[in-house]
Design an enzyme around this catalytic site. Structure first.
Site, PDB file in Angstrom:
ATOM      1  N   GLU A 143       0.864  -1.181   0.021  1.00 34.47           N
ATOM      2  CA  GLU A 143      -0.196   0.144  -0.175  1.00 34.47           C
ATOM      3  C   GLU A 143       1.046   1.309   0.318  1.00 34.47           C
ATOM      4  O   GLU A 143       2.159   1.265   0.085  1.00 34.47           O
ATOM      5  CB  GLU A 143      -1.058   0.108   1.325  1.00 34.47           C
ATOM      6  CG  GLU A 143      -1.648  -0.988   1.398  1.00 34.47           C
ATOM      7  CD  GLU A 143      -1.915  -1.549   3.048  1.00 34.47           C
ATOM      8  OE1 GLU A 143      -2.993  -0.063   3.607  1.00 34.47           O
ATOM      9  OE2 GLU A 143      -2.728  -2.207   2.576  1.00 34.47           O
ATOM     10  N   LYS A 202       1.939   4.566   1.337  1.00 35.86           N
ATOM     11  CA  LYS A 202       2.003   4.943   2.544  1.00 35.86           C
ATOM     12  C   LYS A 202       1.740   6.385   2.718  1.00 35.86           C
ATOM     13  O   LYS A 202       2.030   7.275   1.966  1.00 35.86           O
ATOM     14  CB  LYS A 202       3.755   5.225   3.202  1.00 35.86           C
ATOM     15  CG  LYS A 202       3.800   5.868   4.915  1.00 35.86           C
ATOM     16  CD  LYS A 202       4.928   5.332   5.473  1.00 35.86           C
ATOM     17  CE  LYS A 202       5.047   5.194   6.967  1.00 35.86           C
ATOM     18  NZ  LYS A 202       4.873   6.517   7.213  1.00 35.86           N
ATOM     19  N   ASP A 207       1.049  10.023   3.526  1.00 34.65           N
ATOM     20  CA  ASP A 207       1.398  11.682   4.916  1.00 34.65           C
ATOM     21  C   ASP A 207       0.740  12.187   5.527  1.00 34.65           C
ATOM     22  O   ASP A 207       0.546  13.055   5.019  1.00 34.65           O
ATOM     23  CB  ASP A 207       2.911  12.219   4.512  1.00 34.65           C
ATOM     24  CG  ASP A 207       3.758  12.508   5.096  1.00 34.65           C
ATOM     25  OD1 ASP A 207       3.627  12.364   6.167  1.00 34.65           O
ATOM     26  OD2 ASP A 207       4.403  13.453   4.852  1.00 34.65           O
ATOM     27  N   TYR A 259      -7.701   2.288   5.992  1.00 32.67           N
ATOM     28  CA  TYR A 259      -6.419   0.613   5.770  1.00 32.67           C
ATOM     29  C   TYR A 259      -6.519  -0.406   6.407  1.00 32.67           C
ATOM     30  O   TYR A 259      -6.580  -1.694   6.246  1.00 32.67           O
ATOM     31  CB  TYR A 259      -5.322   0.842   5.102  1.00 32.67           C
ATOM     32  CG  TYR A 259      -4.436   1.863   6.550  1.00 32.67           C
ATOM     33  CD1 TYR A 259      -4.658   3.373   6.251  1.00 32.67           C
ATOM     34  CD2 TYR A 259      -4.639   1.790   7.349  1.00 32.67           C
ATOM     35  CE1 TYR A 259      -3.758   3.886   7.077  1.00 32.67           C
ATOM     36  CE2 TYR A 259      -4.108   2.228   8.390  1.00 32.67           C
ATOM     37  CZ  TYR A 259      -3.448   3.579   8.146  1.00 32.67           C
ATOM     38  OH  TYR A 259      -2.666   4.709   8.896  1.00 32.67           O
ATOM     39  N   LYS A 297      10.281   3.484   3.116  1.00 36.84           N
ATOM     40  CA  LYS A 297      10.766   4.973   3.074  1.00 36.84           C
ATOM     41  C   LYS A 297      11.432   5.476   2.188  1.00 36.84           C
ATOM     42  O   LYS A 297      12.462   5.528   2.141  1.00 36.84           O
ATOM     43  CB  LYS A 297      11.394   5.375   4.900  1.00 36.84           C
ATOM     44  CG  LYS A 297      10.327   5.087   5.697  1.00 36.84           C
ATOM     45  CD  LYS A 297       8.837   5.663   6.387  1.00 36.84           C
ATOM     46  CE  LYS A 297       9.585   7.474   6.502  1.00 36.84           C
ATOM     47  NZ  LYS A 297       9.001   7.691   8.050  1.00 36.84           N
ATOM     48  N   CYS A 347      12.571  45.732  14.700  1.00 33.18           N
ATOM     49  CA  CYS A 347      12.417  45.594  13.657  1.00 33.18           C
ATOM     50  C   CYS A 347      13.088  45.986  12.708  1.00 33.18           C
ATOM     51  O   CYS A 347      13.256  47.088  12.715  1.00 33.18           O
ATOM     52  CB  CYS A 347      10.934  45.845  13.615  1.00 33.18           C
ATOM     53  SG  CYS A 347      10.475  45.988  12.094  1.00 33.18           S
ATOM     54  N   CYS A 384      11.615  48.597  11.269  1.00 31.07           N
ATOM     55  CA  CYS A 384      10.894  50.817  11.531  1.00 31.07           C
ATOM     56  C   CYS A 384      11.675  51.043  12.533  1.00 31.07           C
ATOM     57  O   CYS A 384      11.446  51.895  12.951  1.00 31.07           O
ATOM     58  CB  CYS A 384       9.296  49.904  12.322  1.00 31.07           C
ATOM     59  SG  CYS A 384       8.829  49.349  13.174  1.00 31.07           S
ATOM     60  N   CYS A 412       6.592  42.250  15.540  1.00 31.23           N
ATOM     61  CA  CYS A 412       6.795  43.676  15.317  1.00 31.23           C
ATOM     62  C   CYS A 412       5.356  44.272  15.825  1.00 31.23           C
ATOM     63  O   CYS A 412       4.419  44.176  14.941  1.00 31.23           O
ATOM     64  CB  CYS A 412       7.375  44.414  14.362  1.00 31.23           C
ATOM     65  SG  CYS A 412       6.927  46.128  13.603  1.00 31.23           S
ATOM     66  N   CYS A 442       4.577  50.671  11.270  1.00 30.35           N
ATOM     67  CA  CYS A 442       5.740  50.187  10.900  1.00 30.35           C
ATOM     68  C   CYS A 442       5.023  50.086   9.493  1.00 30.35           C
ATOM     69  O   CYS A 442       4.065  49.641   9.129  1.00 30.35           O
ATOM     70  CB  CYS A 442       5.445  48.982  11.007  1.00 30.35           C
ATOM     71  SG  CYS A 442       6.967  47.753  10.425  1.00 30.35           S
TER      72      CYS A 442
END
Ligand code: IVH
Length: 686
Positions: free
Chosen positions: A119, A121, A123, A241, A329, A424, A427, A442, A447
Site C-alpha cells: 500500500e 504510505k 503522509d 486500511y 520510506k 524590527c 521600523c 513587530c 511599521c
C-alpha cells in the site's frame, strides 16, 4: 576508575542524552505537530538508543522512548482509550533492509503462508472511526479519534464528520455485502490533498497568517481547530486500511480487509498490490516513486503487510510496531551547503520570519539558495552560526528546510555568531516575543512593513487584482507619503504616479485605470482585501451573498454571522473583533467615500419553511446539529434554543432531555430525523 567503568558511564550518559532528544522530538511531532527533524534523522537517533539499550541492558529505563508508543495528546480534547493500541511501523530505507525483514518474517512464519500486500504510505495522520449498530440493522459513525499517544486518542468526532470521504452511516445492505458486523472500527489516514493545501495557504497568506509547512501539518492542525466549519472548508480525505471489531482485526487478512472497506463505502487507495518476493516489492516501490509527483497528495513511502491473519498473529508485535508490517520510506533529498547569512522579513501581521541564505546547491532537481529556518527559538537552540555547514532537505514539504548543522573535519563550524534582532528591521522599534511563542513580532501599528504588505495584499491577484501595483510601486508610494492606507490608492492622481521612478505617462494611466476598475470588484473581494483573520475566498463569498452589503456584515451579531454556512464561532469572533476597531471602521468609511463598491447580490433565501420555528434536541442518527440547522435555515425556517408555545416543531434524537419533556407538556409536534427530512422534502417539492 578503570576503563570499563568509565565507558559504561559514558554509554549511560549518551543513552540519557538520546532519550531527552527523542522525547523532545516526539513532543514536537505528536503534540505540537511541528517536527524539526526528518523521520530518517529521528529513526537514526532511535536506532542508536535501541542499539545501546540492547548492548547494555543495565542502562535501559522503563520511561525510555524506545519502550512506549508515542507522546501525549494535546490538551483540550476529550481523551478516549483506543480499543487496541494504534501502533507505529518499523522503517526500512533500502532493499537490503527489506530483505532482512522478509527473511525474519519467513523464519517466524514457519509453515504458515507468507504473502504481502503493498500500500502507499500516505503522509497524513491516522484516525480511528467507530461505528455502532442502528435499529434498522445498519451502522452509524459515533466517534472519530486521533492516534494521540497510541494508547489514548483525542475525540475529534465533530471534525471527522465533516470529511466527505467518511460515511456517516452504513446501510444494512452494505454491511451485509461486506460481511462486517454492525459494531466496527475503521482505521485509516487523513490527508489534505495538494489542491486543498494550496488553497488553504493562499487564504492564510491573504489573511496575513504564516503558511502551513506541509499538508500533513495542515491536516493535523485542521482536525484540531475544534471548529467543524473550518474543517469542512479544508476538504480533508480519509483513506481506510484497517477494519476491527471489539478491538480485534477482522479475521480475513489485509487484502480482503481493503475489499470489505471498499464494499462498506470507504475510500481505499487504489494503488495497491499483492506480492511474494522482495523483487516484486521493489517494483511496486519504484512505481510508487514514479507516481508520487502526480498523485495529488503526499506519500512518504510504501507499507508492506503480511496478508494472512494467522501469519500476522504468529508474528505478533514488538512494543511499538507489528512484526508483520514495515514501512519502506523514500529518502528525503538532502544536500550539504554553507549558510551565508540569515534574512529577516516582516509579514502583514508583524511576524518576523528568518530565512537561510545559502550557497546555492542542487537538491532533488532544483537549485536551492534559500530555506526556512523554522523560527527564532530553533535558531537559538541550535546555536546557529553564519558560515556553518548545514543539511538542506527537500522532502514532502513545499519549501526546502535546514534540517541540521553538519560538523566534521571537512565541515568546521562557522565563526560568526548570529543574534536575532531585538528591533524590527523595517521600523527600528523593539520587537516582542510573547510567552510561549516561537517568533518575534513587530507590534508597531505604523511599521512600514505592515502598510507595504497590506497594499501588496490588496492589489494581489485573487483580491483586487490591480496590475502594476507591485513591490516597486508600493515602495515608492509609501516612501513619498502618497499612500498611508489602501483607501489613499483611490486618491492618486496621474501627476503623482508619473512622478514615480519607472513610470511613464502610459504606465501611470494604466495603473490608475486598474485602481479605478478595482472599485467594482465587489463585496467579497473587499472582505478578503481587508485581511480579516480566517476570512478567505470562500468565506468572503458566502458572507457577501448572505449579507449583501458591508454595512449589513458590520451590523451582524455573532449569531447572525454564524448562520452563514461554514462560519463558526472562531470566524464570527474574528469578524466582530475586526470591525470593533475604530481604525478598521474608518478604513471602510474612507473606501466607501472613495467609491469602492461594497455590495453584492444577495442570495435568494428559500421561504418554504418561513415562519416556522424548530428546536433541536438529542443526537440525531445521521445529521449533526449543525447540518440539521443549516438545512432548516436553508429552507427559510428558524432554529431556536428553547421550547415555547411559539415553537412549531421539536426535532428529537437519542438522549433528548428536558426540551423533549417541555415539548410534550406544551403539545408541540415532535419529529424524529426521518420526520424532519420528510418535511424538508415535502416543502422543496413545492
Ligand atoms: S498501517 C500498525 N498503512 O504510517 C499500525 N499505516 O509510520 C500501522 N500510514 O501511524 C498502520 N499509510 O499513520 C498503515 N497504508 C498505510 C499507511 C499507514 C500511512 C501511517 C500511519 C501510521 C504511520 C506509521
Amino acid at each position: 576508575m578503570d576503563g570499563i567503568e568509565q565507558s559504561l558511564q559514558e554509554v549511560s550518559k549518551r543513552a540519557e542524552e538520546l532519550r531527552e532528544e527523542l522525547r523532545r522530538h516526539e513532543h514536537l511531532y505528536y503534540v505540537m505537530d511541528a517536527p524539526e527533524i526528518s523521520d530518517a534523522a529521528y529513526d537514526k537517533l532511535m536506532n542508536e538508543l535501541k542499539r545501546i539499550e540492547a548492548e547494555h541492558p543495565e542502562v535501559l529505563t522503563s520511561d525510555s522512548p524506545s519502550q512506549r508508543v508515542g507522546g501525549k495528546p494535546a490538551e483540550g480534547f476529550q481523551k478516549v482509550r483506543h480499543s487496541r493500541p494504534m501502533l507505529s511501523l518499523d522503517n526500512a530505507y533500502s532493499e537490503e533492509e527489506l530483505r532482512d525483514w522478509d527473511r525474519r518474517v519467513h523464519e517466524l512464519a514457519g509453515s504458515l503462508p507468507v504473502e504481502y500486500t503493498c500500500e502507499l504510505k500516505l503522509d497524513g495522520l491516522s484516525l480511528a472511526l467507530h461505528y455502532q449498530a442502528t435499529t434498522d440493522g445498519g451502522a452509524r459513525l459515533v466517534r472519530g479519534l486521533t492516534r494521540g499517544d497510541g494508547q489514548i486518542g483525542e475525540d475529534v468526532t465533530s471534525s471527522v464528520r465533516t470529511i466527505r470521504s467518511v460515511p456517516l452511516s452504513i446501510s444494512p445492505e452494505r454491511l451485509k455485502k461486506a460481511g462486517v458486523p454492525a459494531d466496527f472500527e475503521v482505521r485509516g489516514e487523513a490527508v489534505m490533498p495538494e489542491k486543498a493545501f494550496e488553497q488553504m495557504n493562499k487564504e492564510r497568506e491573504a489573511q496575513g497568517l504564516a503558511p502551513a509547512v506541509n499538508p500533513r501539518n495542515a491536516a493535523a492542525g485542521t482536525l484540531r481547530t475544534m471548529e467543524p466549519s473550518i474543517v469542512a472548508q479544508r476538504r480533508l480525505d480519509v483513506y481506510a486500511y484497517f477494519l476491527l471489531s471489539k478491538g480485534e482485526y477482522l479475521a480475513i487478512g489485509q487484502e480482503a480487509t481493503l475489499d470489505a472497506l471498499t464494499a462498506l463505502g470507504f475510500r481505499v487507495n487504489p494503488h495497491r498490490g499483492r506480492v511474494h518476493k522482495v523483487e516484486e516489492m521493489m517494483k511496486f516501490i519504484a512505481g510508487a516513486g514514479e507516481r508520487r509527483a502526480t498523485l495529488g497528495y503526499d506519500i512518504d513511502g510504501v507499507v508492506l503487510k503480511v496478508d494472512a491473519q494467522a501469519t500476522q498473529q504468529r508474528l505478533g508485535y514488538t512494543g511499538r510496531a507489528p512484526r508483520w508490517a514495515i514501512a519502506y520510506k523514500f529518502s528525503a533529498e538532502q544536500a550539504i551547503t554553507q549558510l551565508m547569512g540569515i534574512m529577516i522579513s516582516v509579514g502583514r501581521s508583524g511576524k518576523l520570519t528568518p530565512t537561510a541564505m545559502l550557497n546555492p546547491v542542487f537538491v532533488g532537481g532544483v537549485t536551492v539558495s534559500r530555506a526556512t529556518l523554522h523560527n527564532a527559538d530553533w535558531i537559538e537552540r541550535m546555536g546557529l552560526m553564519i558560515g556553518d555547514w548545514v543539511k538542506v532537505e527537500r522532502g514532502g514539504d513545499v519549501i526546502p528546510k535546514v534540517a541540521e548543522i553538519v560538523e566534521d573535519a571537512e565541515h568546521p563550524r562557522g565563526a560568526e555568531k548570529f543574534s536575532y534582532p531585538t528591533h524590527c528591521p523595517e521600523c527600528g522599534q523593539p520587537v516582542v516575543r510573547e510567552e510561549g511563542e516561537a517568533d518575534y513580532r513587530c507590534v508597531n501599528a505604523d511599521c512600514p512593513a505592515l502598510l507595504r504588505e497590506t497594499l501588496l495584499h490588496w492589489g494581489s491577484r485573487g483580491v483586487m487584482n490591480i496590475e502594476g501595483l507591485g513591490e516597486a510601486a508600493v515602495a515608492q508610494l509609501r516612501e513619498r507619503g502618497l499612500v498611508r492606507s489602501v483607501a489613499d490608492l483611490y486618491k492618486l492622481t496621474e501627476e503623482q504616479v508619473v512622478g514615480l521612478e519607472r513610470f511613464g505617462e502610459k504606465s501611470a494611466r494604466t495603473l490608475l485605470a486598474e485602481i479605478e476598475r478595482s472599485k467594482h470588484a465587489g463585496l467579497a473581494r473587499v472582505l478578503m482585501g481587508l485581511g480579516i483573520r480566517f476570512v478567505g475566498e470562500r468565506t468572503a463569498e458566502l458572507l457577501a451573498q448572505e449579507f449583501g452589503s458591508i454595512d449589513a456584515v458590520m451590523a451582524a451579531s455573532a449569531e447572525e454571522l454564524e448562520r452563514v454556512e461554514e462560519v463558526g464561532p472562531r470566524i464570527s469572533m474574528a469578524i466582530l473583533d475586526f470591525f470593533s476597531r475604530p481604525a478598521n471602521r474608518d478604513l471602510v468609511d474612507h473606501l466607501k467615500a472613495a467609491g469602492v463598491e461594497m455590495t453584492a447580490e444577495k442570495k435568494q433565501r428559500s421561504t418554504q419553511l418561513a415562519g416556522l420555528t424548530f428546536v433541536l434536541t438529542g443526537t440525531l442518527p445521521t445529521l449533526t446539529r449543525d447540518e440539521a440547522k443549516a438545512r432548516i435555515e436553508a429552507a427559510g425556517g428558524k432554529v431556536s434554543g428553547s421550547v415555547s408555545k411559539k415553537t412549531s416543531y421539536v426535532v428529537a434524537g437519542e438522549e433528548a432531555g428536558s426540551k423533549l419533556d417541555k415539548a410534550l407538556e406544551l403539545k408541540v409536534t415532535v419529529l424524529d430525523e426521518a420526520g424532519l427530512v420528510e418535511l424538508l422534502a415535502k416543502h422543496s417539492n413545492g
